[in-house]
Design a protein around this motif. Structure first.
Motif, PDB file in Angstrom:
ATOM      1  N   SER A 167       2.928   7.048   4.544  1.00 18.06           N
ATOM      2  CA  SER A 167       2.935   6.793   3.106  1.00 18.06           C
ATOM      3  C   SER A 167       4.353   6.518   2.633  1.00 18.06           C
ATOM      4  N   TRP A 168       4.452   6.193   1.349  1.00 16.92           N
ATOM      5  CA  TRP A 168       5.752   6.157   0.683  1.00 16.92           C
ATOM      6  C   TRP A 168       5.552   6.596  -0.766  1.00 16.92           C
ATOM      7  N   HIS A 169       6.634   7.091  -1.361  1.00 16.78           N
ATOM      8  CA  HIS A 169       6.608   7.414  -2.787  1.00 16.78           C
ATOM      9  C   HIS A 169       7.971   7.095  -3.377  1.00 16.78           C
ATOM     10  N   TRP A 170       8.007   7.013  -4.690  1.00 16.39           N
ATOM     11  CA  TRP A 170       9.269   6.750  -5.370  1.00 16.39           C
ATOM     12  C   TRP A 170      10.161   7.982  -5.323  1.00 16.39           C
ATOM     13  N   THR A 186       8.128   0.802   8.458  1.00 16.28           N
ATOM     14  CA  THR A 186       9.445   0.368   7.986  1.00 16.28           C
ATOM     15  C   THR A 186       9.514  -1.150   7.945  1.00 16.28           C
ATOM     16  N   ASP A 187       9.025  -1.805   8.995  1.00 15.79           N
ATOM     17  CA  ASP A 187       8.959  -3.272   8.981  1.00 15.79           C
ATOM     18  C   ASP A 187       8.114  -3.769   7.810  1.00 15.79           C
ATOM     19  N   ARG A 199      12.690   4.183  -2.174  1.00 15.96           N
ATOM     20  CA  ARG A 199      11.393   4.651  -1.690  1.00 15.96           C
ATOM     21  C   ARG A 199      11.582   5.586  -0.508  1.00 15.96           C
ATOM     22  N   ARG A 200      10.859   6.684  -0.536  1.00 19.07           N
ATOM     23  CA  ARG A 200      10.912   7.663   0.551  1.00 19.07           C
ATOM     24  C   ARG A 200       9.589   7.647   1.308  1.00 19.07           C
ATOM     25  N   MET A 201       9.690   7.591   2.619  1.00 18.44           N
ATOM     26  CA  MET A 201       8.496   7.507   3.459  1.00 18.44           C
ATOM     27  C   MET A 201       8.055   8.890   3.918  1.00 18.44           C
ATOM     28  N   LEU A 253       0.841  -1.188   0.000  1.00 17.49           N
ATOM     29  CA  LEU A 253       0.000   0.000   0.000  1.00 17.49           C
ATOM     30  C   LEU A 253       0.881   1.244   0.000  1.00 17.49           C
ATOM     31  N   ALA A 254       0.451   2.253  -0.722  1.00 12.52           N
ATOM     32  CA  ALA A 254       1.229   3.489  -0.791  1.00 12.52           C
ATOM     33  C   ALA A 254       0.934   4.424   0.373  1.00 12.52           C
ATOM     34  N   ARG A 255      -0.192   4.223   1.022  1.00 16.48           N
ATOM     35  CA  ARG A 255      -0.545   5.075   2.163  1.00 16.48           C
ATOM     36  C   ARG A 255      -1.475   4.315   3.096  1.00 16.48           C
TER      37      ARG A 255
END
Length: 200
Positions: free
Chosen positions: A93-96, A129-130, A104-106, A74-76
Motif C-alpha cells: 500500500s501507500w499513504h500520504w 516502487t516501479d 508518499r509512504r509505502m 491504487l492505494a493498496r
C-alpha cells in the motif's frame, strides 16, 4: 493471471488489484493471532474481529462501487505468487505522509509464513516502487519499520533504499526498546538501478 488486473511482476512474484474474492482471505490474515503481527508494526494495537469486519465491509463497498478500481495509483494491492494468482500471500500500500509535497509512504506485509525468507517482500516492493514512480510525478518514496525487523531492513538495502532517519529507542516491542527506521529512495537513484519489475 489474465482474470486479474495485474500491476507488475518480478522474479515469480506479482502484485495485482484486489478483487471481492480476496476479502475472505484478507479477513483471515488480519486476525490478531496471525504470526505476521509479531513483525509488522507490533507496537500498534491489533484490530478486533468486529473492527476487521467493519473495515472489510467498507472496502467491499469501495470495490463494488468501482471506487477502488478508479484510484490512480491504487492505494493498496495484493501480493501473490505467479503460480498461484488466487492465493494472497501479502499486501502492499501507500499513504500520504504529506499531500502538499507529494510525499508518499509505502507499506508492505507478507502474511504467509511459508513465503517469508524467499524474497517475496523484496520483489513486491520492487514492483510497487516501479509502479508508483511510473504512475505519479513523486520525487521520493519511503517506508518506515523498526530495528528489530531485520528482514524489512534487508529488503530496503537490497533494493537500493537509504536509511534516512533513525529514532533511537522510539519503539517498545515485547518489553524491549528498538529504533524506528525510515528507508527512502529518490526517483533519480531508483531510475539508475539496473534491475526493475515488468509493469503491466
Amino acid at each position: 493471471m489474465s482474470a486479474y488486473r495485474v500491476i507488475g511482476r518480478s522474479d515469480g512474484v506479482a502484485v495485482r488489484a484486489y478483487e471481492e474474492g480476496d476479502l475472505e482471505a484478507y479477513r483471515r490474515w488480519l486476525q490478531p493471532e496471525q504470526d505476521w503481527h509479531r513483525w509488522d508494526g507490533p507496537y500498534f494495537p491489533k484490530l478486533s474481529s468486529s473492527e476487521i469486519d467493519e473495515r472489510l465491509d467498507r472496502f467491499r463497498g469501495h470495490i463494488a462501487s468501482g471506487e477502488y478500481a478508479a484510484e490512480s495509483p491504487l492505494a493498496r494491492a495484493v501480493i501473490v505468487m505467479d503460480e498461484e494468482p488466487d492465493a494472497m500471500v501479502g499486501s502492499i500500500s501507500w499513504h500520504w505522509e504529506s499531500e502538499e509535497s507529494d510525499w508518499r509512504r509505502m507499506g508492505l506485509t507478507v502474511y504467509d509464513p511459508a513465503t517469508r525468507g524467499r524474497g517475496v517482500g523484496t520483489e513486491a516492493l520492487r514492483i510497487w516502487t516501479d509502479y508508483l514512480f511510473a504512475a505519479t510525478e513523486v520525487v521520493r518514496l519511503d517506508y518506515s519499520t523498526w530495528s528489530g525487523n531485520s528482514r524489512m531492513l534487508g529488503v530496503g538495502h537490497r533494493l537500493g533504499f537509504v536509511e534516512e532517519a533513525r529514532f533511537r529507542n522510539a519503539r517498545e516491542v515485547r518489553g524491549a526498546r528498538y529504533d524506528s527506521v525510515v528507508m527512502g529512495v529518490l526517483r533519480a537513484e531508483w531510475d539508475a538501478l539496473p534491475v526493475h519489475a515488468t509493469l503491466a
